[in-house]
Scaffold this motif. Structure first.
Motif, PDB file in Angstrom:
ATOM      1  N   SER A   1       0.812  -1.215   0.000  1.00 33.40           N
ATOM      2  CA  SER A   1       0.000   0.000   0.000  1.00 33.40           C
ATOM      3  C   SER A   1       0.845   1.265   0.000  1.00 33.40           C
ATOM      4  O   SER A   1       0.429   2.309  -0.512  1.00 33.40           O
ATOM      5  N   LYS A   2       2.053   1.188   0.573  1.00 31.41           N
ATOM      6  CA  LYS A   2       2.918   2.383   0.635  1.00 31.41           C
ATOM      7  C   LYS A   2       3.456   2.763  -0.736  1.00 31.41           C
ATOM      8  O   LYS A   2       3.949   3.878  -0.918  1.00 31.41           O
ATOM      9  N   LEU A   3       3.397   1.838  -1.690  1.00 31.10           N
ATOM     10  CA  LEU A   3       3.884   2.114  -3.040  1.00 31.10           C
ATOM     11  C   LEU A   3       2.776   2.609  -3.968  1.00 31.10           C
ATOM     12  O   LEU A   3       3.035   2.892  -5.131  1.00 31.10           O
ATOM     13  N   MET A   4       1.554   2.720  -3.447  1.00 26.98           N
ATOM     14  CA  MET A   4       0.408   3.134  -4.253  1.00 26.98           C
ATOM     15  C   MET A   4       0.010   4.567  -3.917  1.00 26.98           C
ATOM     16  O   MET A   4       0.247   5.046  -2.805  1.00 26.98           O
ATOM     17  N   THR A   5      -0.587   5.240  -4.867  1.00 27.46           N
ATOM     18  CA  THR A   5      -1.133   6.566  -4.591  1.00 27.46           C
ATOM     19  C   THR A   5      -2.395   6.413  -3.744  1.00 27.46           C
ATOM     20  O   THR A   5      -2.984   5.332  -3.654  1.00 27.46           O
ATOM     21  N   ALA A   6      -2.824   7.509  -3.123  1.00 30.86           N
ATOM     22  CA  ALA A   6      -4.022   7.454  -2.285  1.00 30.86           C
ATOM     23  C   ALA A   6      -5.240   7.029  -3.100  1.00 30.86           C
ATOM     24  O   ALA A   6      -6.064   6.231  -2.634  1.00 30.86           O
ATOM     25  N   ALA A   7      -5.348   7.558  -4.328  1.00 33.35           N
ATOM     26  CA  ALA A   7      -6.490   7.193  -5.176  1.00 33.35           C
ATOM     27  C   ALA A   7      -6.447   5.723  -5.547  1.00 33.35           C
ATOM     28  O   ALA A   7      -7.486   5.029  -5.553  1.00 33.35           O
ATOM     29  N   ALA A   8      -5.249   5.213  -5.863  1.00 35.99           N
ATOM     30  CA  ALA A   8      -5.114   3.799  -6.217  1.00 35.99           C
ATOM     31  C   ALA A   8      -5.432   2.909  -5.020  1.00 35.99           C
ATOM     32  O   ALA A   8      -6.045   1.849  -5.160  1.00 35.99           O
ATOM     33  N   ARG A   9      -5.007   3.331  -3.832  1.00 32.03           N
ATOM     34  CA  ARG A   9      -5.328   2.559  -2.621  1.00 32.03           C
ATOM     35  C   ARG A   9      -6.823   2.497  -2.387  1.00 32.03           C
ATOM     36  O   ARG A   9      -7.372   1.454  -2.035  1.00 32.03           O
ATOM     37  N   ASP A  10      -7.503   3.618  -2.570  1.00 32.20           N
ATOM     38  CA  ASP A  10      -8.957   3.642  -2.361  1.00 32.20           C
ATOM     39  C   ASP A  10      -9.660   2.705  -3.334  1.00 32.20           C
ATOM     40  O   ASP A  10     -10.594   1.977  -2.960  1.00 32.20           O
ATOM     41  N   ARG A  11      -9.226   2.722  -4.595  1.00 30.36           N
ATOM     42  CA  ARG A  11      -9.839   1.833  -5.592  1.00 30.36           C
ATOM     43  C   ARG A  11      -9.563   0.377  -5.230  1.00 30.36           C
ATOM     44  O   ARG A  11     -10.459  -0.479  -5.307  1.00 30.36           O
TER      45      ARG A  11
END
Length: 246
Positions: free
Chosen positions: A70-80
Motif C-alpha cells: 500500500s505504501k507504493l500506491m497513490t491514495a487514489a489507487a489505494r482507495d480503488r
C-alpha cells in the motif's frame, strides 16, 4: 530440539515471479486458505495502530491487477484497491488498536496482539498465515514471516491496503476535531509539519505518550499523559516502521 529449530524460516521470494506465487504454492500443497496479515501506523507517534487480515480467492490475480504494498500506491489507487479487495476477498477482518492501548502495552506487543485478533476474527479459518516481516506466536494456524511480505505476497498486500486505508480515514476524521495538528496531511507520522505542531501546541489525547518526542513535547508544555503509560514500555526513542529506533 532448540527454540530456533521450532521457528518457521523466513521466506524470500523472487519478485519477478509475481506476488501470487507464494500463496498459490501453499494452496497447491493443500495448505489453503491462505491469510495475509499486515499493519499500518507502527511508526506513527499519533493515532491508532490498525491491523488487517485478508484471504483472497485463488485465481483472482487479474481482477486485482496492481495489488502491491500500500505504501507504493497513490491514495487514489489505494482507495480503488480497497473497494476491490472488500468486494472480492473470500474473507477479511480489521482491528483498530486505540492509542491508549498502544501506550499501555507498547507498540510491538500491541501489534502482535492485534495480528492475533485479526486472524481470530476471520470467519474463514485459514490453513496457513503469511505475516509481513516477523514471526507472530499464538496464531490459530501455522504461519510464516515473509520478508517484504506486502510486496511479494498478494494476500499480505491486500491486508496492507485494508489497514492503510482504514487508518488514513481515521486520521482524516481526527483532523476534524484536532485541525491544528494536520493529521489529514501526515497521518500522525513524524514529519517536519507534525513536529512543529507538537512543539507549538503540545501533544493531544491522540498522541502516543510512550514515544520520546511526544513525552518531550508534553513536558515542555507542562502536560501529563491523559491515560496510563506503562513504565516498562516507555520508549527511549521513536520506533520507525521497518527499522530500529531513531
Amino acid at each position: 530440539m532448540s527454540v530456533e529449530a521450532l521457528r518457521p524460516p523466513r521466506a524470500v521470494v523472487r519478485r519477478d515471479t509475481g506476488n501470487w506465487s507464494l500463496q498459490t504454492a501453499l494452496h497447491r500443497r493443500g495448505l489453503g486458505p491462505v491469510a495475509g496479515v499486515d499493519e499500518a501506523g507502527r511508526g506513527a507517534c499519533a493515532g491508532p495502530l490498525v491491523i488487517a487480515s485478508c484471504v483472497l480467492r485463488p485465481g483472482d490475480a487479474n481482477r486485482l491487477d496492481g495489488l502491491t504494498d500500500s505504501k507504493l500506491m497513490t491514495a487514489a489507487a489505494r482507495d480503488r484497491m480497497y473497494d476491490l479487495v472488500v468486494d472480492r476477498a473470500l474473507d477479511h477482518a480489521v482491528v483498530v488498536v486505540p492509542t491508549a492501548e498502544v501506550d499501555l502495552m507498547g507498540v510491538h506487543v500491541a501489534n502482535i496482539e492485534g495480528m492475533r485478533r485479526a486472524v481470530a476474527r476471520l470467519a474463514t479459518h485459514p490453513g496457513y498465515v503469511l505475516v509481513d516481516g516477523f514471526r507472530v506466536p499464538g496464531l490459530t494456524a501455522p504461519s510464516m514471516p515473509v520478508l517484504k511480505g506486502d510486496q511479494v505476497a498478494a494476500c499480505v498486500a491486500a491486508a496492507s491496503v485494508l489497514a492503510k486505508v482504514t487508518r488514513d480515514r481515521i486520521m482524516a476524521e481526527l483532523h476534524e476535531s484536532l485541525p491544528r495538528y494536520r493529521f489529514d496531511v501526515h497521518k500522525g507520522y513524524c514529519t517536519g509539519l507534525h513536529t512543529r505542531a507538537l512543539s507549538e501546541h503540545g501533544p493531544s489525547h491522540e498522541h502516543r505518550w510512550s514515544y520520546a518526542n511526544v513525552t518531550a513535547a508534553g513536558l515542555a508544555h507542562g502536560l501529563r499523559a491523559p491515560h496510563r503509560v506503562a513504565l516498562s514500555v516507555a520508549a527511549a526513542a521513536v520506533v520507525q516502521n521497518g527499522g530500529p529506533p531513531q
